[in-house]
Design an enzyme around this catalytic site. Structure first.
Site, PDB file in Angstrom:
ATOM      1  N   TYR A 206       4.206  -1.577   2.827  1.00  0.00           N
ATOM      2  CA  TYR A 206       3.950  -2.585   3.590  1.00  0.00           C
ATOM      3  C   TYR A 206       4.841  -4.152   3.231  1.00  0.00           C
ATOM      4  O   TYR A 206       5.609  -4.866   3.622  1.00  0.00           O
ATOM      5  CB  TYR A 206       2.544  -3.494   3.411  1.00  0.00           C
ATOM      6  CG  TYR A 206       1.081  -2.836   3.994  1.00  0.00           C
ATOM      7  CD1 TYR A 206       1.397  -3.578   5.790  1.00  0.00           C
ATOM      8  CD2 TYR A 206       0.201  -2.316   3.580  1.00  0.00           C
ATOM      9  CE1 TYR A 206       0.219  -3.156   6.411  1.00  0.00           C
ATOM     10  CE2 TYR A 206      -1.034  -2.272   4.277  1.00  0.00           C
ATOM     11  CZ  TYR A 206      -0.661  -2.346   6.000  1.00  0.00           C
ATOM     12  OH  TYR A 206      -1.712  -1.719   6.283  1.00  0.00           O
ATOM     13  N   SER A 237       4.797   3.631  10.266  1.00  0.00           N
ATOM     14  CA  SER A 237       4.541   2.801   9.174  1.00  0.00           C
ATOM     15  C   SER A 237       2.962   2.422   8.849  1.00  0.00           C
ATOM     16  O   SER A 237       1.772   3.178   9.258  1.00  0.00           O
ATOM     17  CB  SER A 237       4.810   1.263  10.361  1.00  0.00           C
ATOM     18  OG  SER A 237       3.692   0.937  11.301  1.00  0.00           O
ATOM     19  N   ASP A 238       3.073   1.500   7.640  1.00  0.00           N
ATOM     20  CA  ASP A 238       1.747   1.613   7.629  1.00  0.00           C
ATOM     21  C   ASP A 238       0.891   0.733   8.654  1.00  0.00           C
ATOM     22  O   ASP A 238       1.979   0.027   9.613  1.00  0.00           O
ATOM     23  CB  ASP A 238       1.420   0.449   5.870  1.00  0.00           C
ATOM     24  CG  ASP A 238      -0.260   1.021   5.331  1.00  0.00           C
ATOM     25  OD1 ASP A 238      -0.493   1.268   5.410  1.00  0.00           O
ATOM     26  OD2 ASP A 238       0.591   0.063   3.748  1.00  0.00           O
ATOM     27  N   CYS A 239      -0.003   0.192   8.553  1.00  0.00           N
ATOM     28  CA  CYS A 239      -1.219   0.029   9.472  1.00  0.00           C
ATOM     29  C   CYS A 239      -1.108  -1.064  10.324  1.00  0.00           C
ATOM     30  O   CYS A 239      -1.063  -2.562   9.652  1.00  0.00           O
ATOM     31  CB  CYS A 239      -2.316   0.183  10.163  1.00  0.00           C
ATOM     32  SG  CYS A 239      -3.015   1.925   9.517  1.00  0.00           S
ATOM     33  N   ALA A 241       2.232  -3.238  10.127  1.00  0.00           N
ATOM     34  CA  ALA A 241       3.102  -3.397   8.749  1.00  0.00           C
ATOM     35  C   ALA A 241       4.084  -3.381  10.088  1.00  0.00           C
ATOM     36  O   ALA A 241       5.071  -5.146   9.167  1.00  0.00           O
ATOM     37  CB  ALA A 241       3.659  -2.088   8.122  1.00  0.00           C
TER      38      ALA A 241
END
Length: 705
Positions: A206, A237-239, A241
């Site tokens: 993030y 990607s992180d969720c 992010a």
């Protein structure tokens, strides 16, 4: 011969732009006209298949790290991927393509647990890059299987990079690390996951790293990950992010600019929905369709490597029956792993517990009968749980000893009932059972409601992080009262800590007869704790992180400099050092030698029962920043009186360091190898009762690796 990359490229060429972009979301819809079924990319398997119903729940990752045994972690991940395959195909038969039902597991977490206050530290393999790399690579190989083009499941190294809290600031935080720390602490384990583990997926973090948002960082994703390391899988990607780029990091102004930055710099899949704006980005000229094609082709290759989308299936994997999920064999193996994860921190001789004349054992504390304290976060549903209380009852009952129970206090609240008039409304019961017992087991610590991910843990006052190292609520007050009562009666006290991170255990160290760090030991963990207490096995767990004496030892949480952090750089004296752990049997070392990159040493079990020890090698280099660094480890299990020669391969880069530009360089200073059962610091030697052997003036066999 099925050329996956060529077939993936051909498949993508037949898609419309809209269809391509739809495949870049974690909730990828079907493209029916091309025979592409819907697929949800989001699945988790940190210590068992998570969030999709029943599965074997192993000790949390930090407990797996405490085994110091990559071979065991490989076996663990192999069981997890067996269950993952079985569950996937069973769900497919039911037409269920929903979240947490796929074959792409966003595990392991190989971030460095640099600060014990970080709530997600228990998802990691601890504070050391070497240990984390060895565990991460083993876990990836167990998940993925031996053939990169015929994946059992797909693993994901996360969160890339320089990510370890604070949780409450992660969407806006800029993690600043100098070049030395970046390359020698925060990146080595990711490099190993890519180059040695062949990991299929990498997830961006993030935060920003040195000013660049990780999920759109040219430095991290293009220059290092793909350019230097040759990564050829896909990046997720992180969720949600990507929206942080414009909403919090302020490096872009609009969603269209954010998705353009991410895709252009190599992020292929969006956990979230923002990549829908890629359509606009192409139309406005911020992205080319070729850049979209590149990302989608990578995603299709992953699905083909899994034996999907017309690629050859591996019948070894597709034929795994659902009946193996949380089966008796896996449950028994889980218990073995739980035993290996427990760390005995103190023992004045009270363990193994002698029950002669002990009519009753009082088991008290908020974690004594807690299921959630067994598992940590990112968990599935085990079909059977054994808490510490249940484990103690089962084994004490075999000896004709009664077990009594009192919660003593809630986990973090003052009282159990809001109607109580005085603080500590559960404490008196703990004193009642203590005064009527012949021994006391106090089970304290944390659980996933107090330490974990922002928005996931119930500890909202710190977003899942800890504010300090003290036990929460009235646990300390209750424990002190119980110990006072026990001492008045002259009965032994055993403290069991279930937590995913280090706590301030000075009082327990000074006042308890024995201290056990159980981490989150999995669904069978309570039985393993009881087995340790009653001497069913000699404990072998070793600390994968430093237990500091107090908060005063900690630098600022937001400071990502490694100065005075972790055993490699800490200038003070730890309460319980990294690599430390006691057993019941004494072991001896002799005859250490080093030749051609291999340390050989003779290990002897000088005790009276079969037991195991872990040989650890640390490299100390004169003039370098580190005190010393772990560079080798191997368990040795021996019959009483038996000896064996143990060999450790020391990697060439143990004798080198990265410079600030990422160049691996030989070190000029004198090099000393310390071979023993702990670190060579005075505190470890005092606690362990044995001093590592020294090999001075060793020379690297391959100066540039």
């Amino acid at each position: 011969m099925f050329d996956m990359k060529a077939q993936a490229k051909k498949l993508v060429s037949q898609m419309t732009l809209e269809e391509k972009v739809s495949q870049m979301l974690h909730t990828a819809p079907a493209v029916e006209r091309l025979g592409v079924p819907s697929y949800n990319w989001w699945n988790e398997a940190l210590h068992g298949v998570a969030r999709a119903g029943v599965a074997t729940m192993f000790p949390q990752a930090i407990g797996l790290a405490a085994t110091f045994d990559p071979d065991l972690i490989f076996e663990t991940a192999s069981v997890i991927s067996d269950e993952g395959r079985a569950k996937y195909h069973a769900y497919q038969e039911e037409g269920d393509h929903d979240i947490f039902k796929g074959l792409t597991f966003w595990s392991p977490n190989v971030n460095i647990f640099r600060d014990p206050r970080w709530g997600r530290g228990h998802e990691t393999y601890g504070e050391d890059p070497y240990l984390t790399a060895r565990m991460g690579v083993a876990f990836i190989k167990g998940l993925q299987g031996p053939d990169r083009n015929a994946l059992k499941t797909a693993a994901c190294a996360k969160h890339y990079a320089v990510h370890s809290g604070p949780e409450g600031l992660r969407h806006e935080f800029n993690a600043v690390a100098d070049g030395y720390d970046l390359w020698n602490t925060y990146l080595p384990q990711f490099k190993a996951c890519v180059e040695e583990g062949g990991v299929e997926i990498v997830m961006g973090a993030y935060n920003r790293t040195n000013g660049e948002p990780c999920c759109g960082s040219k430095t991290l994703l293009l220059d290092i990950l793909r350019g230097q390391w040759g990564f050829d899988g896909h990046v997720v990607s992180d969720c949600w992010a990507i929206k942080d780029f414009h909403e919090h990091h302020k490096v872009t102004s609009t969603p269209v600019e954010s998705v353009s930055l991410a895709v252009r710099n190599g992020c292929d899949l969006n956990c979230g929905n923002l990549f829908g704006h890629c359509l606009t980005a192409v139309r406005e000229g911020l992205l080319t369709e070729e850049e979209i094609d590149r990302a989608v082709t990578r995603l299709m290759v992953t699905r083909m490597r899994l034996g999907l989308l017309g690629a050859p299936e591996n019948k070894t994997y597709t034929s795994i029956p659902h009946e193996i999920v949380d089966c008796d064999t896996h449950r028994a193996f889980n218990q073995k792993v739980a035993r290996r994860s427990l760390v005995l921190l103190k023992n004045d001789g009270v363990l193994p517990l002698n029950t002669d004349g002990v009519g009753a054992i009082a088991v008290v504390g908020p974690n004594a009968d807690s299921r959630i304290a067994l598992e940590g976060n990112y968990q599935g549903v085990a079909s059977d749980h054994v808490t510490v209380l249940q484990g103690m009852k089962a084994l004490a009952g075999e000896r004709g000893v009664r077990v009594t129970f009192a919660e003593g206090c809630p986990m973090h609240k003052t009282n159990d009932s809001v109607l109580s008039q005085f603080p500590g409304d559960r404490q008196a019961e703990a004193l009642i059972v203590t005064r009527r017992a012949g021994a006391v087991v106090i089970t304290l610590g944390l659980d996933r409601d107090l330490e974990g991910e922002e928005g996931d843990a119930g500890n909202q006052f710190a977003s899942g992080d800890k504010l300090g190292l003290a036990l929460p609520g009235r646990q300390q007050v209750m424990a002190e009262a119980v110990v006072k009562a026990a001492k008045e009666k002259g009965i032994p006290v055993i403290v069991v800590i279930l937590s995913g991170s280090a706590l301030d255990l000075r009082w327990a160290d000074e006042n308890a007869n024995a201290v056990i760090q159980g981490f989150y030991p999995g669904s069978q963990g309570g039985l393993a704790v009881a087995e340790l207490i009653f001497g069913k096995f000699s404990p072998t767990g070793r600390l994968p992180l430093t237990f500091y004496r107090s908060d005063a030892d900690l630098p600022e949480f937001t400071d990502y400099s490694m100065e005075n952090r972790t055993y490699r750089y800490f200038k003070g004296e730890a309460l319980y050092p990294f690599g430390f752990g006691l057993g019941f049997e004494p072991f001896e070392l002799s005859g250490a030698s080093y030749q051609d990159g291999v340390v050989t040493v003779t290990v002897k079990n000088a005790g009276k029962t079969r037991a195991a020890e872990t040989v650890q090698a640390y490299i100390e280099i004169e003039g370098e920043r580190e005190n010393w660094s772990l560079c080798g480890m191997r368990p040795a299990e021996l019959e009483p009186g038996a000896s064996a020669e143990v060999s450790l391969t020391i990697p060439p880069d143990a004798f080198m360091r990265y410079d600030a530009d990422g160049n691996l360089r030989p070190c000029a200073g004198k090099k000393t190898l310390h071979i023993g059962f702990c670190q060579p610091d005075a505190r470890s030697v005092k606690l362990k009762g044995s001093k590592p052997l020294r090999l001075d003036a060793v020379k690297e066999t391959c100066p540039m690796g």
